[in-house]
Each structure stands twice: as C-alpha cells, then as structure tokens.
Design a protein around this motif. Structure first.
Motif, PDB file in Angstrom:
ATOM      1  N   PRO A  68      68.374-100.118  73.921  1.00  0.00           N
ATOM      2  CA  PRO A  68      68.908 -99.213  74.879  1.00  0.00           C
ATOM      3  C   PRO A  68      68.928 -99.815  76.157  1.00  0.00           C
ATOM      4  CG  PRO A  68      66.984 -98.263  73.915  1.00  0.00           C
ATOM      5  CD  PRO A  68      66.813 -99.427  73.505  1.00  0.00           C
ATOM      6  N   ASN A  69      69.995 -99.729  77.243  1.00  0.00           N
ATOM      7  CA  ASN A  69      70.258-100.359  78.264  1.00  0.00           C
ATOM      8  C   ASN A  69      70.557 -99.294  79.257  1.00  0.00           C
ATOM      9  OD1 ASN A  69      71.211-101.638  80.446  1.00  0.00           O
ATOM     10  ND2 ASN A  69      73.121-102.945  79.156  1.00  0.00           N
ATOM     11  N   LEU A  70      69.547 -99.163  80.282  1.00  0.00           N
ATOM     12  CA  LEU A  70      69.736 -98.052  81.205  1.00  0.00           C
ATOM     13  C   LEU A  70      70.500 -98.752  82.574  1.00  0.00           C
ATOM     14  CD1 LEU A  70      67.287 -97.120  79.808  1.00  0.00           C
ATOM     15  CD2 LEU A  70      66.386 -95.959  81.805  1.00  0.00           C
ATOM     16  N   ASN A  71      70.770-100.134  82.509  1.00  0.00           N
ATOM     17  CA  ASN A  71      71.552-100.507  83.560  1.00  0.00           C
ATOM     18  C   ASN A  71      73.235-100.360  83.314  1.00  0.00           C
ATOM     19  OD1 ASN A  71      69.710-101.935  85.454  1.00  0.00           O
ATOM     20  ND2 ASN A  71      69.468-103.094  83.473  1.00  0.00           N
ATOM     21  N   ASP A  72      73.620-100.227  81.974  1.00  0.00           N
ATOM     22  CA  ASP A  72      75.115-100.085  81.872  1.00  0.00           C
ATOM     23  C   ASP A  72      75.169 -99.236  80.603  1.00  0.00           C
ATOM     24  OD1 ASP A  72      77.980-100.898  81.899  1.00  0.00           O
ATOM     25  OD2 ASP A  72      77.529-102.529  80.362  1.00  0.00           O
ATOM     26  N   PRO A  73      74.831 -97.726  80.791  1.00  0.00           N
ATOM     27  CA  PRO A  73      75.142 -96.863  79.727  1.00  0.00           C
ATOM     28  C   PRO A  73      76.666 -96.465  79.751  1.00  0.00           C
ATOM     29  CG  PRO A  73      74.345 -95.751  81.783  1.00  0.00           C
ATOM     30  CD  PRO A  73      74.563 -97.174  82.046  1.00  0.00           C
ATOM     31  N   THR A 147      68.585-107.720  59.883  1.00  0.00           N
ATOM     32  CA  THR A 147      68.366-107.112  60.960  1.00  0.00           C
ATOM     33  C   THR A 147      66.973-106.861  60.990  1.00  0.00           C
ATOM     34  OG1 THR A 147      68.626-104.904  60.222  1.00  0.00           O
ATOM     35  CG2 THR A 147      70.524-106.006  61.763  1.00  0.00           C
ATOM     36  N   PRO A 148      65.948-107.145  61.932  1.00  0.00           N
ATOM     37  CA  PRO A 148      64.546-106.787  61.813  1.00  0.00           C
ATOM     38  C   PRO A 148      64.239-105.346  62.057  1.00  0.00           C
ATOM     39  CG  PRO A 148      65.376-107.563  64.241  1.00  0.00           C
ATOM     40  CD  PRO A 148      66.360-107.857  63.230  1.00  0.00           C
ATOM     41  N   ALA A 149      62.896-105.157  61.875  1.00  0.00           N
ATOM     42  CA  ALA A 149      62.499-103.742  61.983  1.00  0.00           C
ATOM     43  C   ALA A 149      62.513-103.264  63.412  1.00  0.00           C
ATOM     44  CB  ALA A 149      61.315-103.567  61.365  1.00  0.00           C
ATOM     45  N   THR A 150      62.966-102.229  63.974  1.00  0.00           N
ATOM     46  CA  THR A 150      62.933-101.916  65.342  1.00  0.00           C
ATOM     47  C   THR A 150      62.497-100.541  65.234  1.00  0.00           C
ATOM     48  OG1 THR A 150      65.251-101.193  65.095  1.00  0.00           O
ATOM     49  CG2 THR A 150      64.818-103.410  65.817  1.00  0.00           C
ATOM     50  N   SER A 151      62.089 -99.913  66.711  1.00  0.00           N
ATOM     51  CA  SER A 151      61.631 -98.830  66.901  1.00  0.00           C
ATOM     52  C   SER A 151      61.906 -98.404  68.515  1.00  0.00           C
ATOM     53  CB  SER A 151      60.211 -98.419  66.555  1.00  0.00           C
ATOM     54  OG  SER A 151      59.438 -99.263  67.470  1.00  0.00           O
ATOM     55  N   TYR A 190      60.956 -99.970  73.620  1.00  0.00           N
ATOM     56  CA  TYR A 190      61.816-100.552  72.492  1.00  0.00           C
ATOM     57  C   TYR A 190      61.124-101.660  72.023  1.00  0.00           C
ATOM     58  CZ  TYR A 190      65.682-102.590  70.175  1.00  0.00           C
ATOM     59  OH  TYR A 190      66.535-103.368  69.252  1.00  0.00           O
ATOM     60  N   THR A 191      60.829-101.771  70.728  1.00  0.00           N
ATOM     61  CA  THR A 191      60.121-102.767  69.906  1.00  0.00           C
ATOM     62  C   THR A 191      60.882-103.230  69.011  1.00  0.00           C
ATOM     63  OG1 THR A 191      58.218-101.630  70.508  1.00  0.00           O
ATOM     64  CG2 THR A 191      57.954-103.265  68.795  1.00  0.00           C
ATOM     65  N   PRO A 197      57.529-109.064  72.739  1.00  0.00           N
ATOM     66  CA  PRO A 197      56.830-107.903  73.221  1.00  0.00           C
ATOM     67  C   PRO A 197      57.815-106.534  73.591  1.00  0.00           C
ATOM     68  CG  PRO A 197      56.513-109.736  74.487  1.00  0.00           C
ATOM     69  CD  PRO A 197      57.644-110.290  73.798  1.00  0.00           C
ATOM     70  N   ALA A 198      57.281-105.286  73.435  1.00  0.00           N
ATOM     71  CA  ALA A 198      58.001-104.164  73.655  1.00  0.00           C
ATOM     72  C   ALA A 198      58.525-104.204  74.887  1.00  0.00           C
ATOM     73  CB  ALA A 198      56.979-103.127  73.410  1.00  0.00           C
TER      74      ALA A 198
END
Length: 220
Positions: A68-73, A147-151, A190-191, A197-198
């Motif tokens: 998730p990118n809060l700088n460029d939504p 793709t790796p596991a993400t959450s 985001y992990t 690191p998260a």
C-alpha cells in the motif's frame, strides 16, 4: 409517520493525502441523509434506510505484489452501499444518531428555525452536524512459487462535519442540503515474506462536497 428520502451528492473532491478482489482501498462516505430539523423533543426520533455514495481511494491494486502506497494513491470511481440510520432526540434541538453497517456516532444541533413538529410552509432551518466512525480490515496471502506470502492491516478513523440548511415547500415536503467535510485517518501495516521488516504507514485523506436532498412525509 413514514419518511421517504431521496438525496443526491455532487462536487465531491479529495485533497491532502499525506504519507503514511486484492486491492487495498480507503472508503469515504459522501451522501448525508440528515435534515436540519430536529425531532423537537427528548427521545423523539426516526429510523431510515438509505443508499449512500462514497469516495474510494486505492492504495494498491494488488497487495500480493505491491505494498500500500499512501504517497501516490489512485482515486477510483465512487462506490455505493446500503446504510441504516437511527436518530434520537436528546433535547428539543439536539439529536444523537447511529449509522450502520459501518458504525458512525453522530450529533446534530438545530440553531435556526422551527423543529420538525412545529415546522410549516416557508420554515427556514439550519443545523450543524458532526460525527466519528472507524473501520479495520486484515488480509493474508499464502503466496506462490513466484510471489512471497504477504499480509496487510488497514485501520481507518473518520471524523466529519456538515452545515445543513432547509426550506419547507409545504407541511409534507422539505428541501435541504449544504456543505460537508470528512477526514479519514489511515494506518497500514504491511508484511512481506521476503524477510524484510513490516512497513508501518499513516496518513490522512480529506473529502469535501455538497449535498442536496428532498424529504416527503406521508401521514398514515
């Protein structure tokens, strides 16, 4: 008394986004289904169902591959949802309200004009409304060979305010509307399974707009 409500919103726009399917999307309500007329007595109130529009801001189209990118939504087309709202009078000119499915607690104070039981043709009324709400969501992807596991976790806290003006066309018909504002305070965690690191981010989205509504009261 049965109340039929038809409300339209226009001129919504978004400003002030600051950092910090599978998309991660922030959702800001637009339509306001509140008239400027209070119930006129303690414990007087009403219950209504409504179809509410909302601004949608996409933080990532697919969190499995992009954080998730809060700088460029990305601002998306407005969405809609069904809501229910219950309001109860605390005193003659003050009401408290609860909106679901996304819980919102609101307060309205009418400072000009006659209240609902006394209002007649030509009555001009004004009120201030404010509220607060919150929501949270979590998603987890087990990942694939590519793709790796993400959450991610997304928490939103909303505060809003509105000035509501109304004019009675007749005893059973009310025109109302006015400007509103909503601030959405966001937090994301985001992990990724890559061993990094998260990532914690936070930010704010401000939404402004104008409502116009019509109420028709039908005595049974």
């Amino acid at each position: 008394m049965r109340k039929l409500v038809c409300t339209r919103s226009w001129v919504p726009f978004l400003v002030g986004i600051f950092a910090s399917s599978c998309a991660v999307t922030a959702k800001l309500p637009m339509n306001r289904f509140e008239s400027p007329e209070a119930s006129g007595k303690a414990f007087g109130g009403e219950v209504q169902l409504a179809y509410q529009g909302r601004n949608e801001v996409e933080l990532t189209p697919a969190y499995e591959t992009r954080a998730p990118n809060l700088n460029d939504p990305s601002v998306q087309k407005p969405g809609h949802r069904v809501i229910s709202q219950t309001s109860v009078g605390l005193m003659e000119r003050m009401e408290i309200s609860l909106t679901l499915l996304q819980p919102r607690l609101g307060l309205k104070y009418q400072f000009l004009g006659d209240t609902r039981p006394k209002a007649s043709k030509g009555n001009f009324s004004m009120a201030l409304s404010a509220g607060a709400a919150g929501s949270s969501e979590k998603e987890y992807s087990a990942g694939t060979s590519v793709t790796p596991a993400t959450s991610y976790e997304l928490e939103e806290t909303f505060v809003d305010g509105a000035l509501i003006l109304g004019w009675r066309l007749g005893t059973d018909a009310l025109l109302y509307g006015g400007p509103f504002w909503v601030s959405d305070y966001l937090k994301t965690i985001y992990t990724s399974g890559t061993g990094t690191p998260a990532v914690n981010s936070s930010g704010r989205i401000d939404s402004y707009g104008m409502n116009f509504g019509v109420q028709a009261h039908v005595e049974e």
